[in-house]
Design a protein around this motif. Sequence first.
Motif: not given
Length: 304
Positions: A170-172, A236-239, A252-253, A258-261
């Motif tokens: 994930n993005a962590l 993984f990269p955020y996008d 999408p919103k 979740y990306i902001e988190m």
Amino acid sequence: MTSPVVANGKYVILGASGNTGSIIADYLLLKGKKVRVMGRDVGRLQRFVDKGAEAFTADLSDVAALNKAFNGAHAAYLMLPPAKSREDQEQESTAIAQAVKESGVGYAVHLSSYGAQVPESTGPVAGLHSSEQKLNAISGLNVLHLRAAYFMENNLKAIGMIHGMGLLGNALRPDVKLPMIATRDVGDYAAERLLRLDFSGKQTRELLGERDLSMTEATAMIARGIGNPDLEYKQFPYDQVEQVLTEMGIPPKGAAMYIEMYKAINTGVLIPLEPRSPENTTPTSFENFVQDVFAAEYQQNKGH
Ligand SMILES: NC(=O)c1ccc[n+]([C@@H]2O[C@H](COP(=O)([O-])OP(=O)(O)OC[C@H]3O[C@@H](n4cnc5c(N)ncnc54)[C@H](OP(=O)(O)O)[C@@H]3O)[C@@H](O)[C@H]2O)c1
């Protein structure tokens, strides 16, 4: 410490079919309490009705319906569903607070998150900060905000990826340590405080799980628990993660929140306020979660 004003009053449980609400509803029913369970689907509430609960279906953004749901209740478990957008979160928390105020519920345990002391830029957690504020503005309400850690169950979403790609990602950041809690422990804690109603005024309680863990450490425990010693964690990269979240059906919103988190966790913005202590530490270890929950679900999803 205050003692319960109504010895055998009624409890309303929002999100009763969910991870935490179901534990609370079961516990209060077991203790012989009057319980009204809430959700959108009567079928998902039936198992509580079979144990003596009253079911009430409504959408959490509907103030009039929530007013009816809270009617005659002396205590409630309040939660916001997983965030679809900040606007939805605000609409739901406003409706819940308004209905709590108008119906005169005296006690509420409110599911919040660690990091809810930060007002903005923390994704869904900022919506919980706002929800806390709205409940704190209700004079006469005794409210206990449970600032729960990152749910261990969030890792269940990676099961498809483990089966399909042979990795967990994930993005962590792989090395950032964060508190992780089993939702059972949140439910158990909330249920006990709702039973005792031993809080007054506006209070918060951080619940930080058994210990802090990095995703590298959590993945190693999952690897052992599912008998796949080669399983590794990949950031993984955020996008890319944002795209995967929308493919999983998150609007999408919501995905952007979740990306902001994840960014807030990775940069140390989203952190607990308190040092770890016996009061904010809960019993279920990540090893136990893997053994009791993750491994079973992993086996069930084989071949999907
Ligand atoms: N994930 C984390 O790491 C974390 C950490 C700290 C705090 N939290 C908080 O925990 C919450 C989730 O708690 P949980 O895991 O116990 O719940 P959950 O398992 O996600 O279940 C959500 C519950 O809410 C009900 N629900 C969903 N949308 C609804 C709507 N529009 N109107 C009425 N009911 C609705 C669902 O029932 P129906 O579908 O039948 O309506 C279900 O009972 C999050 O939203 C967040 O606020 C999460």
